[in-house]
Design an enzyme around this catalytic site. Structure first.
Site, PDB file in Angstrom:
ATOM      1  N   HIS A  40       0.830  -1.144  -0.185  1.00  0.00           N
ATOM      2  CA  HIS A  40      -0.058  -0.233   0.047  1.00  0.00           C
ATOM      3  C   HIS A  40       0.906   1.235   0.018  1.00  0.00           C
ATOM      4  O   HIS A  40       0.487   2.172   0.609  1.00  0.00           O
ATOM      5  CB  HIS A  40      -0.883  -0.010   1.264  1.00  0.00           C
ATOM      6  CG  HIS A  40      -1.693  -1.131   1.331  1.00  0.00           C
ATOM      7  ND1 HIS A  40      -2.971  -1.485   0.865  1.00  0.00           N
ATOM      8  CD2 HIS A  40      -1.309  -2.340   2.054  1.00  0.00           C
ATOM      9  CE1 HIS A  40      -3.333  -2.892   1.482  1.00  0.00           C
ATOM     10  NE2 HIS A  40      -2.370  -3.323   1.996  1.00  0.00           N
ATOM     11  N   SER A  50      15.295  21.696 -15.519  1.00  0.00           N
ATOM     12  CA  SER A  50      14.020  22.385 -15.797  1.00  0.00           C
ATOM     13  C   SER A  50      14.503  23.965 -16.563  1.00  0.00           C
ATOM     14  O   SER A  50      15.542  24.333 -16.180  1.00  0.00           O
ATOM     15  CB  SER A  50      13.228  22.749 -14.784  1.00  0.00           C
ATOM     16  OG  SER A  50      12.473  23.930 -14.898  1.00  0.00           O
ATOM     17  N   GLU A 109      10.210   8.366 -16.852  1.00  0.00           N
ATOM     18  CA  GLU A 109       8.549   8.949 -17.052  1.00  0.00           C
ATOM     19  C   GLU A 109       8.175   8.807 -18.540  1.00  0.00           C
ATOM     20  O   GLU A 109       7.127   8.490 -18.686  1.00  0.00           O
ATOM     21  CB  GLU A 109       8.634  10.711 -16.729  1.00  0.00           C
ATOM     22  CG  GLU A 109       8.922  11.014 -15.285  1.00  0.00           C
ATOM     23  CD  GLU A 109       9.021  12.477 -15.216  1.00  0.00           C
ATOM     24  OE1 GLU A 109       7.949  13.254 -14.666  1.00  0.00           O
ATOM     25  OE2 GLU A 109      10.266  12.936 -15.514  1.00  0.00           O
TER      26      GLU A 109
END
Ligand code: ARG
Length: 461
Positions: free
Chosen positions: A160, A281, A294
């Site tokens: 979980h 970035s 990703e």
């Protein structure tokens, strides 16, 4: 260099094809990728035709030498692909006729583009299965190297996404290794069905010529032959199966990517993927983004999309060949490209990924990861499991209140919760004790990780 402008298949039609329809129905823009398989298939076909007496040896030799020239032209980027010639098959055949004349027109005896294209795709898939298997095995080897190096490194295991029990990083890597091993098995298994020869089915019903299918199959390295001509030219289940394998593999890589993304966040800070596999970035100077995982998570959706594309393409088609099938190539090619790229970058990334054992350790301690070990300890001392569960629950609550891990509580403190607790409890409360105790096949103990790695290396070789 010229290719004949007259189309090879248009004599019955009295009016020229609408220019846009010509472009719309053409596939040469993308199926030229099959040129090698198409030429090899034609060489095998011509060889077979001569051995059964349909072509003379001299005709066969002229055809083969013409096809070899065409291969050279294509590879030297000197071949003029023509939209009016529609697809890779007609482009090559038209060029053959312009190169060697009348004899070239005999090549298509006893076959059709329908069995030709089915043969080409199967050959192409079979050929591409090899580099895919190689990249997969590179990635597996990279995982084994990490697993071996980090056999003793402890991190919290999760259920979980909550800290559950300590595990070794090597064990965690071996979980991914196992999944990839099944993917490799699935690939091998579907190649068996891919490597079945449709040639000889001709348009749909077979051919009136006394061809020798077995010989063609042998020349092309097919393990078996399609047993029914209608099935041979129409079904693309082998491509769907390949794409299913690819989808499951990408699903695994996507899950793994999700972990790498979480682990490289500042909150976890368990791994460093290496600057070469991250980007910055354009606006936030502090960022180091895990772009590779990703993107792989993102690319998984296109492979799923391709699978659904192929399934849907097939579902309404009556026997036998329909032009719909021309649409099988782009999704298939896209899946192959995506798979090759993803596996390659993953194997490289695993080669440079480093881990941060201290952060992992701190996380495991903060999460009371050895609570189950204390419960198991009490059970071994004769306490029923449900009672042990409660004792440990109370101990953890006490630990949280005093900001101490279970292993940091004193014996006296622990004994407040159960008189069965003795000095030997600390052997099971440490992270090392916890992982070392799970010492059986499939367990997380460092011993087991090393054994699993050794076994896997033997199987991989
Ligand atoms: N370009 C076609 C395809 O990809 C080749 C087969 C064409 N056959 C036909 N009967 N029109 O499926």
């Amino acid at each position: 260099m010229t290719t004949p402008s007259r189309k090879l298949s248009s004599a019955r039609l009295t009016q020229p094809t609408n220019a846009f329809v010509e472009e719309f129905t053409a596939s040469v823009q993308f199926d030229q990728r099959l040129y090698q398989q198409d030429i090899n298939g034609s060489i095998a076909h011509a060889t077979m035709l001569s051995s059964v007496g349909i072509l003379t040896e001299s005709e066969r030799d002229q055809i083969i030498s013409g096809l070899n020239t065409i291969r050279d032209e294509i590879e030297a980027d000197q071949f003029e692909w023509s939209i009016p010639q529609e697809d890779v098959h007609m482009n090559i055949e038209a060029r053959l006729i312009s190169l060697i004349g009348e004899v070239g027109k005999k090549l298509h005896t006893g076959r059709s583009r329908n069995d030709q294209v089915a043969t080409d795709i199967r050959l192409y898939l079979r050929d591409m299965a090899r580099p895919i298997a190689e990249q997969l095995s590179r990635l597996q080897t990279a995982l084994l190297n990490v697993a071996e190096r980090e056999a003793d490194t402890i991190l919290p295991g999760f259920t979980h996404l909550q800290i559950a029990q300590p595990v070794t990083f090597g064990h965690h890597m071996m979980a991914w290794f196992e999944m990839l091993s099944r993917d490799a098995e699935r690939l091998n298994d579907c190649v068996k069905r891919i490597n079945t020869m449709p040639l000889g089915a001709a348009a749909l019903a077979g051919t009136t010529f006394a061809i020798d299918r077995e010989q063609a199959a042998e020349l092309l390295g097919f393990d078996r032959m399609c047993q029914n001509s209608l099935d041979a030219v129409s079904d693309r289940d082998f491509a769907i199966e390949f794409n299913s394998f690819a989808s499951v593999l990408m699903m695994h890589l996507s899950r793994f990517s999700e972990e790498l993304i979480i682990w490289s966040s500042a909150q976890f800070d368990f791994v460093d993927l290496g600057d070469a596999f991250c980007t910055g970035s354009s606006i936030m100077p502090q960022k180091k983004n895990p772009d590779v995982p990703e993107l792989i998570r993102g690319k998984t959706s296109r492979v799923y999309g391709n699978l659904f594309n192929l399934l849907t393409l097939m579902k309404n088609q009556p026997l036998a060949y329909n032009k719909d099938n021309q649409e099988d190539k782009e999704p298939l090619f896209d899946t192959i490209d995506t798979l090759l790229g993803s596996l390659r970058v993953y194997a490289d990334m695993m080669g440079v990924m480093t881990v941060k054992p201290d952060n992992m350790r701190q996380a495991a301690l903060r999460g009371y990861a050895t609570a189950t070990d204390l419960a198991d300890y009490l059970v071994r001392k004769g306490v029923p499991f449900r009672d042990a569960h409660e004792v440990v629950g109370l101990s953890v609550a006490y630990g949280i209140e005093h900001q101490k891990d279970l292993s940091e509580l004193s014996l006296a403190e622990l004994q407040n919760f159960s008189s069965h607790i003795a000095e030997d409890v600390f052997e099971v409360l440490t992270l090392e004790g916890s992982v070392a105790a799970r010492d059986h096949l499939g367990g997380t103990a460092p011993n087991q990780v090393r054994a699993a790695v050794a076994k896997a290396r033997k199987i991989l070789d």
